[in-house]
Design an enzyme around this catalytic site. Structure first.
Site, PDB file in Angstrom:
ATOM      1  N   THR A 198      -2.543  -1.589   7.739  1.00 56.24           N
ATOM      2  CA  THR A 198      -2.244  -2.925   7.863  1.00 56.24           C
ATOM      3  C   THR A 198      -0.441  -3.779   7.596  1.00 56.24           C
ATOM      4  O   THR A 198       0.204  -3.104   7.135  1.00 56.24           O
ATOM      5  CB  THR A 198      -2.552  -4.555   6.421  1.00 56.24           C
ATOM      6  OG1 THR A 198      -4.471  -4.170   7.376  1.00 56.24           O
ATOM      7  CG2 THR A 198      -2.196  -5.678   7.340  1.00 56.24           C
ATOM      8  N   LYS A 226       4.553  -6.768   4.093  1.00 52.23           N
ATOM      9  CA  LYS A 226       4.630  -5.782   3.834  1.00 52.23           C
ATOM     10  C   LYS A 226       3.803  -4.490   4.825  1.00 52.23           C
ATOM     11  O   LYS A 226       3.350  -5.260   5.694  1.00 52.23           O
ATOM     12  CB  LYS A 226       2.892  -5.452   2.870  1.00 52.23           C
ATOM     13  CG  LYS A 226       2.032  -5.882   2.940  1.00 52.23           C
ATOM     14  CD  LYS A 226       0.598  -5.069   2.975  1.00 52.23           C
ATOM     15  CE  LYS A 226       0.682  -3.249   3.467  1.00 52.23           C
ATOM     16  NZ  LYS A 226      -0.823  -2.805   3.547  1.00 52.23           N
ATOM     17  N   THR A 249      -6.674  14.415   3.393  1.00 52.11           N
ATOM     18  CA  THR A 249      -7.028  15.939   3.158  1.00 52.11           C
ATOM     19  C   THR A 249      -6.722  16.532   1.695  1.00 52.11           C
ATOM     20  O   THR A 249      -5.337  15.582   0.573  1.00 52.11           O
ATOM     21  CB  THR A 249      -7.234  16.978   3.638  1.00 52.11           C
ATOM     22  OG1 THR A 249      -5.962  16.578   3.955  1.00 52.11           O
ATOM     23  CG2 THR A 249      -8.048  16.279   5.223  1.00 52.11           C
ATOM     24  N   GLU A 293       7.540   5.115   7.546  1.00 49.95           N
ATOM     25  CA  GLU A 293       7.117   6.465   6.423  1.00 49.95           C
ATOM     26  C   GLU A 293       8.283   7.472   7.426  1.00 49.95           C
ATOM     27  O   GLU A 293       8.296   8.409   7.949  1.00 49.95           O
ATOM     28  CB  GLU A 293       5.263   6.659   6.463  1.00 49.95           C
ATOM     29  CG  GLU A 293       4.783   5.814   5.982  1.00 49.95           C
ATOM     30  CD  GLU A 293       3.028   5.772   6.787  1.00 49.95           C
ATOM     31  OE1 GLU A 293       2.426   5.416   5.722  1.00 49.95           O
ATOM     32  OE2 GLU A 293       2.424   6.417   8.361  1.00 49.95           O
ATOM     33  N   ASN A 296       1.338  11.568   6.823  1.00 48.80           N
ATOM     34  CA  ASN A 296       0.030  10.956   8.015  1.00 48.80           C
ATOM     35  C   ASN A 296      -1.325  12.271   7.977  1.00 48.80           C
ATOM     36  O   ASN A 296      -2.075  12.663   7.649  1.00 48.80           O
ATOM     37  CB  ASN A 296       0.657  10.684   9.232  1.00 48.80           C
ATOM     38  CG  ASN A 296       1.328   9.670   8.500  1.00 48.80           C
ATOM     39  OD1 ASN A 296       0.412   8.690   8.674  1.00 48.80           O
ATOM     40  ND2 ASN A 296       1.981   9.295   8.589  1.00 48.80           N
ATOM     41  N   THR A 352       1.199  -1.165   0.290  1.00 49.09           N
ATOM     42  CA  THR A 352      -0.100   0.016  -0.233  1.00 49.09           C
ATOM     43  C   THR A 352       1.015   1.555  -0.295  1.00 49.09           C
ATOM     44  O   THR A 352       1.071   1.599  -1.337  1.00 49.09           O
ATOM     45  CB  THR A 352      -0.594   0.004   1.164  1.00 49.09           C
ATOM     46  OG1 THR A 352      -0.340  -0.321   2.195  1.00 49.09           O
ATOM     47  CG2 THR A 352      -2.024  -1.284   0.955  1.00 49.09           C
TER      48      THR A 352
END
Lengths: 393, 393
Positions: B186, B175, B393, B265, B388, B152
């Site tokens: 996940t 992942k 948005t 991330e 994040n 993802t």
């Protein structure tokens, strides 16, 4: 002493501040004093960290030896006197003794708190040299000067004042911006009043603290120097405690906690996490803290994203039992998740609340009991990262 | 089935992937399949969150009804099928039944896992329509294609391959990029082998998982869909378990966990938090997790700041008893805190380690016992906040 009485403090309490030179910046107050004419009862609560600033040990010892009576509270900013070994404890004691001699009281009636960089010896001579000025008419005076002198990375001084129905005062002064900055450490809360505290001041303070400072989180970290002090200047301590005192203290402490969250490092929004329908109040606080410390919730607030999923997922991993299919998530007044499903038609209203209001309400009803609690935090911004990544290097 | 055997997977296992159209981006695989010719034993561990993706309930049910035998594992990315109520569970069952019919097995021998946006119904028809292609020679084949199809927000597919001394294979595919993204949710871990699992595959998996994926944290959050699966294609499951299997599985899972941390991330550094001298291994993990989730530790790593104070302070609030005056903090090979005091002469070496090396070692010796454990995380960057905060948005 030539210090004037200040109308911004409870009667019988005087405050002063000077720059003693711990902090290098010009015109930066770094030594503050609260003092009474007679020793008066106080109680203190400290950090739960195993790593303790030197002042924590000495304050505990002094309050125990003085029977909880305090004449003076001295605070320096810029150096936490932490990880400084037994030498740091001796430094603290030396300063207490010097101030006690100056104002005429036993050393154990003096408390000396430190906040700032850890791992460096306190420049004790600068503090000692500044004491005569600090207790003279030439110091800066009043609660505001004191509140200014205890700041580290805070942007604004934090004072809250309320009156009891009978005319007694409660004044709260706090500092803190992240929950910890091991370089510029510590949250302090001073709850000052001229109302009598009753027989169990520590119990009263615990109750107030549990519902205020304990429900605040900026980054989930805990400082080695955190200290909250309750101190009453009332002469008639034998008088019964005003039943309103606990309520007003709690209100003042809650307002201070919220001011700390607003002033959180890099913060652009004050966030109230409201947990309802919890099995009990403690469970509500656990869920609230889990949501309030979740980086994903906090970044979502920063992005003004009405992200019910992050709120629900944080609650669902908190360890408190509830059924997500029965829970409801509200942002502002907009119900964004109910009965196991998102409510996308309400996300626009939630988004507007996050965009337009400075105070954001994230609420979850667990549908698992009667209890509720609020926890306060702030959003997590790229500025927080910058402030904390670039701090020492 | 016309799917080729792949040399990058344990013998007897085939893999394929296609784009079925859940993810809109072009050339983006979003449906992957692992399949055997005969049903083979598997065990699974799921998220501890109370909020569960639909697949968690159905996988539990299927593994229980099939006696732990699995023919096929199907995975979609782009939609987590979570917070979709009973309809979501029915969606999962429908897909399992369709695939089971296609490959000729009972539905309970099919597991169908989902990861992606939560709160939206899975486009079941697209998945169903893609099944014939997925099981044909025209799909993309092999472990790499499968690893790609389950991603993802991850930047890179994560595969680790090791051989047992006897020639059996262990292949791990994972992942995950944040521990949770309730929109793109996940962590998945697939531990695939052609060595027999022995009598207690779930116990084996728990042991492996506890020392690998459970010691990984990116942001401290937990996804509703997290799933780790152990699956063996060995025909002779009655044969005794190779004593090396647990060791190799643990090594593969640890490597996958570290790959996930590297791909965290916004991450620029892999961080190993090593806790030594703990009373027991569980306590070491608790201290390690507290350090590894501390925003102040993580921002310090991002700022290449050898900030022993943040490491020590995080350990000191972890709830594990130790004496900070006896503890030692090491960054890389440089001892930056020992015997209650900072060691500033070593900070330069620590700073160079943080600047120059991609893998950062933060170690603390609690001097409180014989146990140790590693926990893996990444630094906290302004990019993490941006990713994040700006996600929806």
């Amino acid at each position: 002493m030539p210090m004037p009485n200040e109308d911004d403090l409870p009667s019988g309490l005087r405050a002063a501040a000077v720059q003693c030179g711990i902090r290098a910046r010009k015109n930066c107050l770094d030594l503050g004093l609260l003092v009474t004419d007679e020793a008066r009862p106080a109680a203190a609560i400290y950090t739960k960290s195993l790593l303790l600033g030197a002042h924590v040990s000495v304050c505990r010892d002094h309050l125990s030896r003085s029977g909880g009576l305090v004449r003076a509270v001295l605070v320096n900013s810029g150096n936490a006197n932490c990880s400084t070994g037994t030498a740091g404890i001796e430094d603290n004691r030396r300063v207490c003794a010097a101030l006690a001699e100056l104002i005429g009281c036993p050393p154990e009636q003096v408390l000396f708190l430190s906040t700032g960089v850890i791992g460096e010896r306190l420049p004790v001579d600068r503090v000692m040299d500044a004491l005569p000025l600090l207790t003279s008419a030439d110091a800066q005076h009043g609660g505001h000067a004191f509140a200014q002198s205890i700041l580290t990375t805070d942007l604004v001084p934090k004072i809250v004042r309320r009156e009891l129905p009978g005319g007694s005062q409660v004044v709260g002064i706090a500092k803190g911006s992240g929950m910890i900055h091991p370089n510029m450490a510590t949250m302090f809360g001073f709850l000052l009043t001229d109302a009598p505290l009753g027989n169990e001041p520590l119990k009263l303070l615990r109750q107030v603290n549990d519902r205020s400072f304990q429900r605040l989180t900026v980054d989930g970290d805990t400082s080695p120097n955190d200290t909250v002090l309750l101190w009453s200047t009332a002469a008639d301590q034998g008088a019964p405690r005003d039943p309103q005192l606990a309520v007003v203290l709690e209100d003042v402490a809650e307002r201070l906690a919220r001011k700390i969250a607003v002033d959180g490092e890099g913060a652009t929004r004050l966030v109230t996490v409201r947990v309802m329908g919890a099995p009990d109040e403690e469970a509500a606080v656990v869920v609230g803290r889990t949501i309030a410390t979740s980086p994903l919730t906090k970044t979502a607030v920063h992005g003004r994203d009405p992200n019910w999923g992050r709120i629900l997922a944080a609650a669902a991993r908190s360890g408190v039992a509830f059924d997500p299919a029965q829970a409801r998530v509200t942002i502002g007044r907009a119900e964004v998740y109910a009965k196991g499903r998102p409510q996308p038609e309400n996300e626009g209203e939630a988004h507007r609340h996050m965009l337009e209001d400075k105070e954001i309400l994230l609420a979850i009803d667990l549908a698992a009991g009667p209890a509720e609690a609020d926890v306060w935090t702030c959003d997590l911004s790229a500025d927080y990262v910058r402030i904390n990544a670039d701090y020492r290097t």
